[in-house]
Design a protein around this motif. Structure first.
Motif, PDB file in Angstrom:
ATOM      1  N   SER A 100       0.223  -1.974  -0.038  1.00  0.00           N
ATOM      2  CA  SER A 100      -1.211  -1.418   0.116  1.00  0.00           C
ATOM      3  C   SER A 100      -1.762  -1.622   1.471  1.00  0.00           C
ATOM      4  CB  SER A 100      -2.134  -2.100  -0.824  1.00  0.00           C
ATOM      5  OG  SER A 100      -2.062  -3.402  -0.741  1.00  0.00           O
ATOM      6  N   LEU A 101      -1.143  -2.850   2.201  1.00  0.00           N
ATOM      7  CA  LEU A 101      -1.744  -3.140   3.480  1.00  0.00           C
ATOM      8  C   LEU A 101      -1.275  -1.966   4.601  1.00  0.00           C
ATOM      9  CD1 LEU A 101      -2.798  -4.816   5.661  1.00  0.00           C
ATOM     10  CD2 LEU A 101      -0.604  -6.092   5.753  1.00  0.00           C
ATOM     11  N   ALA A 102       0.081  -1.355   4.192  1.00  0.00           N
ATOM     12  CA  ALA A 102       0.591  -0.340   5.111  1.00  0.00           C
ATOM     13  C   ALA A 102      -0.250   0.869   4.967  1.00  0.00           C
ATOM     14  CB  ALA A 102       2.255  -0.137   4.755  1.00  0.00           C
ATOM     15  N   GLY A 127      -6.124  15.658   7.658  1.00  0.00           N
ATOM     16  CA  GLY A 127      -5.283  16.202   6.564  1.00  0.00           C
ATOM     17  C   GLY A 127      -3.930  16.330   7.307  1.00  0.00           C
ATOM     18  N   SER A 128      -4.039  16.868   8.372  1.00  0.00           N
ATOM     19  CA  SER A 128      -2.724  17.342   9.061  1.00  0.00           C
ATOM     20  C   SER A 128      -1.549  16.397   9.317  1.00  0.00           C
ATOM     21  CB  SER A 128      -3.035  18.058  10.674  1.00  0.00           C
ATOM     22  OG  SER A 128      -3.920  18.859  10.309  1.00  0.00           O
ATOM     23  N   LEU A 129      -2.380  14.991   9.633  1.00  0.00           N
ATOM     24  CA  LEU A 129      -1.344  13.599   9.697  1.00  0.00           C
ATOM     25  C   LEU A 129      -1.222  13.075   8.405  1.00  0.00           C
ATOM     26  CD1 LEU A 129      -2.329  12.055  13.283  1.00  0.00           C
ATOM     27  CD2 LEU A 129      -0.156  13.115  12.544  1.00  0.00           C
ATOM     28  N   MET A 130      -2.281  12.872   7.546  1.00  0.00           N
ATOM     29  CA  MET A 130      -2.422  12.138   6.345  1.00  0.00           C
ATOM     30  C   MET A 130      -1.211  12.572   5.445  1.00  0.00           C
ATOM     31  SD  MET A 130      -3.645   9.247   5.203  1.00  0.00           S
ATOM     32  CE  MET A 130      -5.199   8.933   5.829  1.00  0.00           C
ATOM     33  N   THR A 131      -1.533  13.822   5.059  1.00  0.00           N
ATOM     34  CA  THR A 131      -0.487  14.312   3.970  1.00  0.00           C
ATOM     35  C   THR A 131       1.010  14.157   4.467  1.00  0.00           C
ATOM     36  OG1 THR A 131      -2.050  15.792   3.424  1.00  0.00           O
ATOM     37  CG2 THR A 131      -0.007  16.338   2.689  1.00  0.00           C
ATOM     38  N   PRO A 132       1.440  14.659   5.744  1.00  0.00           N
ATOM     39  CA  PRO A 132       3.030  14.619   6.155  1.00  0.00           C
ATOM     40  C   PRO A 132       3.232  13.142   6.227  1.00  0.00           C
ATOM     41  CG  PRO A 132       1.592  16.150   7.510  1.00  0.00           C
ATOM     42  CD  PRO A 132       0.571  15.491   6.440  1.00  0.00           C
ATOM     43  N   LEU A 133       2.311  12.129   6.443  1.00  0.00           N
ATOM     44  CA  LEU A 133       2.486  10.875   6.631  1.00  0.00           C
ATOM     45  C   LEU A 133       2.814  10.170   5.235  1.00  0.00           C
ATOM     46  CD1 LEU A 133       2.670   8.283   8.637  1.00  0.00           C
ATOM     47  CD2 LEU A 133       0.023   7.767   7.805  1.00  0.00           C
ATOM     48  N   LEU A 134       2.162  10.830   4.021  1.00  0.00           N
ATOM     49  CA  LEU A 134       2.222  10.147   2.751  1.00  0.00           C
ATOM     50  C   LEU A 134       3.628  10.669   2.300  1.00  0.00           C
ATOM     51  CD1 LEU A 134      -1.243  10.455   1.509  1.00  0.00           C
ATOM     52  CD2 LEU A 134      -0.072   8.408   2.190  1.00  0.00           C
ATOM     53  N   THR A 135       4.268  11.949   2.373  1.00  0.00           N
ATOM     54  CA  THR A 135       5.330  12.445   2.250  1.00  0.00           C
ATOM     55  C   THR A 135       6.527  12.106   2.721  1.00  0.00           C
ATOM     56  OG1 THR A 135       4.952  14.404   3.412  1.00  0.00           O
ATOM     57  CG2 THR A 135       4.138  14.462   1.356  1.00  0.00           C
ATOM     58  N   LEU A 136       6.497  11.920   4.232  1.00  0.00           N
ATOM     59  CA  LEU A 136       7.685  11.834   4.948  1.00  0.00           C
ATOM     60  C   LEU A 136       8.074   9.989   5.108  1.00  0.00           C
ATOM     61  CD1 LEU A 136       7.130  14.355   7.841  1.00  0.00           C
ATOM     62  CD2 LEU A 136       8.803  14.452   5.905  1.00  0.00           C
ATOM     63  N   LEU A 137       6.731   9.474   5.404  1.00  0.00           N
ATOM     64  CA  LEU A 137       7.090   7.857   5.530  1.00  0.00           C
ATOM     65  C   LEU A 137       6.829   7.020   4.341  1.00  0.00           C
ATOM     66  CD1 LEU A 137       7.278   5.694   7.749  1.00  0.00           C
ATOM     67  CD2 LEU A 137       4.874   5.639   7.765  1.00  0.00           C
ATOM     68  N   PHE A 138       6.139   7.704   3.373  1.00  0.00           N
ATOM     69  CA  PHE A 138       5.910   6.551   2.082  1.00  0.00           C
ATOM     70  C   PHE A 138       6.349   7.214   0.967  1.00  0.00           C
ATOM     71  CE2 PHE A 138       2.110   5.150   4.692  1.00  0.00           C
ATOM     72  CZ  PHE A 138       2.468   3.954   4.935  1.00  0.00           C
ATOM     73  N   GLY A 139       7.087   8.424   0.928  1.00  0.00           N
ATOM     74  CA  GLY A 139       7.820   8.957  -0.174  1.00  0.00           C
ATOM     75  C   GLY A 139       6.929   9.442  -1.096  1.00  0.00           C
ATOM     76  N   LEU A 193      -4.124   4.309  -3.941  1.00  0.00           N
ATOM     77  CA  LEU A 193      -3.666   4.821  -2.518  1.00  0.00           C
ATOM     78  C   LEU A 193      -4.683   5.325  -1.891  1.00  0.00           C
ATOM     79  CD1 LEU A 193      -1.976   5.628  -0.284  1.00  0.00           C
ATOM     80  CD2 LEU A 193      -1.319   7.803  -1.525  1.00  0.00           C
ATOM     81  N   LEU A 194      -5.861   6.040  -2.499  1.00  0.00           N
ATOM     82  CA  LEU A 194      -7.212   6.549  -2.126  1.00  0.00           C
ATOM     83  C   LEU A 194      -7.953   5.256  -1.430  1.00  0.00           C
ATOM     84  CD1 LEU A 194      -9.323   8.628  -1.693  1.00  0.00           C
ATOM     85  CD2 LEU A 194      -9.758   8.458  -4.118  1.00  0.00           C
ATOM     86  N   LEU A 195      -8.152   4.238  -2.312  1.00  0.00           N
ATOM     87  CA  LEU A 195      -8.907   3.253  -2.211  1.00  0.00           C
ATOM     88  C   LEU A 195      -8.213   2.591  -0.562  1.00  0.00           C
ATOM     89  CD1 LEU A 195     -11.235   1.162  -2.602  1.00  0.00           C
ATOM     90  CD2 LEU A 195      -9.796  -0.050  -4.059  1.00  0.00           C
ATOM     91  N   ALA A 196      -7.018   2.286  -0.636  1.00  0.00           N
ATOM     92  CA  ALA A 196      -6.505   1.721   0.613  1.00  0.00           C
ATOM     93  C   ALA A 196      -6.675   2.449   1.711  1.00  0.00           C
ATOM     94  CB  ALA A 196      -4.834   1.432   0.243  1.00  0.00           C
ATOM     95  N   LEU A 197      -6.621   3.868   1.603  1.00  0.00           N
ATOM     96  CA  LEU A 197      -6.735   4.607   2.891  1.00  0.00           C
ATOM     97  C   LEU A 197      -8.012   4.533   3.331  1.00  0.00           C
ATOM     98  CD1 LEU A 197      -4.745   7.744   1.610  1.00  0.00           C
ATOM     99  CD2 LEU A 197      -4.070   5.866   3.113  1.00  0.00           C
TER     100      LEU A 197
END
Length: 257
Positions: A2-4, A24-36, A213-217
């Motif tokens: 959650s810290l990440a 959105g342009s960065l957050m959505t790809p970040l969640l899919t590519l980096l965090f799976g 995830l929403l709360l952490a973001l």
């Protein structure tokens, strides 16, 4: 972990504060590519995230009189029904199979590329429009075009969570070239609030919102946006936007490959 997520929210919020785009342009790809996360969960959570953060932004712009509510209404006439229709299509698909998830991922990639194009060529498009005033829409044609633009963005945002930022602002500016930059930004954020709220509620219905995830973001992004806004006074926007466009291009290539 959650810290990440919180740190990621902080970094994305920083870029949003610096440039006004990139959420959105960065957050959505970040969640899919980096965090799976699956594309559907990334989109749903980011939409819930955007509806909250853009709501605060609208209050600020409204206080300064930067929102053109007539344009907001026209965009919503197109975008809200389109968002509901897109949610119903996703719902009718039932359990999202590999093909649907791939289609969503490609849509995210295309939306990111549209964001890059709007970042890089907005001034050139406006200059061309200024040289060719006969192509500037007025009256009924302008109204119809605004509703259609809203519908296209409504589908893009619902499926990819991307399109209501730089893409939306660029299209608003092309349709209403005499609007002040602050009015374009305020109007873009204002119509995105009901759009992301409707699309976000739709994804809650679909079960694609990760609440932890929403709360952490949110914990990371809110101070990040504030810090970015402060730094934007010192850093040249041209350099920041160029770096953002380069990053988004690499992300889009990865998504569609």
């Amino acid at each position: 972990m959650s810290l990440a997520y919180t740190v990621s929210g902080l970094l994305v919020g920083l870029l949003v504060g610096l440039t006004g785009v990139g959420g959105g342009s960065l957050m959505t790809p970040l969640l899919t590519l980096l965090f799976g996360f699956s594309p559907a969960t990334a989109v749903g959570t980011d939409l819930a995230f955007a509806s909250i953060t853009k709501g605060f932004g609208t209050l600020a712009h409204r206080a300064h009189g930067h929102v053109q509510w007539q344009v907001v209404r026209r965009l919503c006439v197109g975008s809200l029904p389109a968002a509901v229709a897109a949610i119903l299509v996703l719902k009718s698909a039932g359990e999202l199979n590999a093909q649907w998830l791939h289609a969503i991922r490609v849509t995210i990639g295309v939306s990111v590329l549209l964001t890059v194009l709007s970042l890089l060529f907005r001034k050139q498009m406006l200059a061309w429009l200024a040289r060719n005033p006969r192509f500037q829409l007025e009256g009924r044609k302008q109204v119809v075009a605004t509703v259609l633009v809203g519908a296209v963005i409504g589908v893009l945002v619902t499926v990819s969570s991307i399109g209501a930022g730089a893409v939306g602002a660029t299209l608003i500016l092309l349709l209403y070239p005499h609007m002040k930059p602050a009015e374009v930004a305020g109007t873009d954020i204002a119509y995105a609030v009901p759009l992301t709220a409707v699309a976000g509620l739709g994804h809650v219905w679909l079960g694609t919102v990760d609440w932890n995830l929403l709360l952490a973001l949110l914990v990371g992004s809110i101070p990040g946006i504030w810090l970015g806004a402060q730094l934007s006074r010192a850093l040249p926007e041209r350099i920041v936007r160029a770096a953002l466009a380069t990053t988004l291009t690499l992300v889009a290539i990865k998504l569609v490959s």
